[in-house]
Motif scaffolding. Structure first.
Motif, mmCIF file in Angstrom:
data_model
loop_
_atom_site.group_PDB
_atom_site.id
_atom_site.type_symbol
_atom_site.label_atom_id
_atom_site.label_comp_id
_atom_site.label_asym_id
_atom_site.label_seq_id
_atom_site.Cartn_x
_atom_site.Cartn_y
_atom_site.Cartn_z
ATOM 1 N N ASP A 184 0.815 -1.218 0.000
ATOM 2 C CA ASP A 184 0.000 0.000 0.000
ATOM 3 C C ASP A 184 0.845 1.263 0.000
ATOM 4 N N PHE A 185 1.983 1.238 0.675
ATOM 5 C CA PHE A 185 2.778 2.461 0.791
ATOM 6 C C PHE A 185 3.411 2.869 -0.541
ATOM 7 N N GLN A 201 1.893 3.337 -3.408
ATOM 8 C CA GLN A 201 0.986 4.394 -3.877
ATOM 9 C C GLN A 201 1.307 4.857 -5.295
ATOM 10 N N ARG A 238 4.079 4.859 -6.943
ATOM 11 C CA ARG A 238 5.393 5.432 -7.154
ATOM 12 C C ARG A 238 6.389 4.437 -7.733
#
Length: 125
Positions: free
Chosen positions: A62-63, A65, A67
């Motif tokens: 999830d972190f 995002q 990127r």
């Protein structure tokens, strides 16, 4: 026996980009899914991203995002993790791994049989 060697780690400023590579030696790289994990000082190793052996299925923490992008080139026996918009909290040792993973098991470290030695990514603020 498959040996994995990561490269591409570096010191970058926040907002910068890096591309990590994971070269596989020995065995059949294309028969295994690959994943990236990271471990920051004082923290547990965590899942970042994974890709199936035929590179049609990917999964991200999830972190991430949006990127990071995971990819692989089976003809070159190499996997990649393209990282953009890097943040200081992305600072960690990044490890690649390979194993008979499925979409459901991609985040699970014990599903991976082979691991690299890691490459350091440091993001300065």
């Amino acid at each position: 026996q498959v040996r994995l060697v990561e490269s591409g780690g570096d010191l970058v400023q926040a907002g910068g980009s890096l591309r990590l590579s994971c070269a596989a030696y020995g065995g059949t790289f294309s028969s295994r899914g690959t994943g990236w994990f990271r471990q920051a000082p004082g923290k547990e190793r965590e899942f970042v991203a994974a890709i199936s052996r035929n590179p049609s299925i990917t999964r991200y923490a999830d972190f991430v995002q949006g990127r990071f992008t995971i990819s692989r080139d089976n003809a070159k026996n190499t996997g990649y993790l393209q990282m953009t918009s890097l943040k200081p909290e992305d600072t960690a040792v990044y490890y690649c791994a390979a194993g008979p993973i499925t979409f459901a098991t991609m985040p699970l470290m014990n599903e991976y049989v082979y691991w690299g030695q890691g490459t350091q990514v440091t993001v300065s603020s």
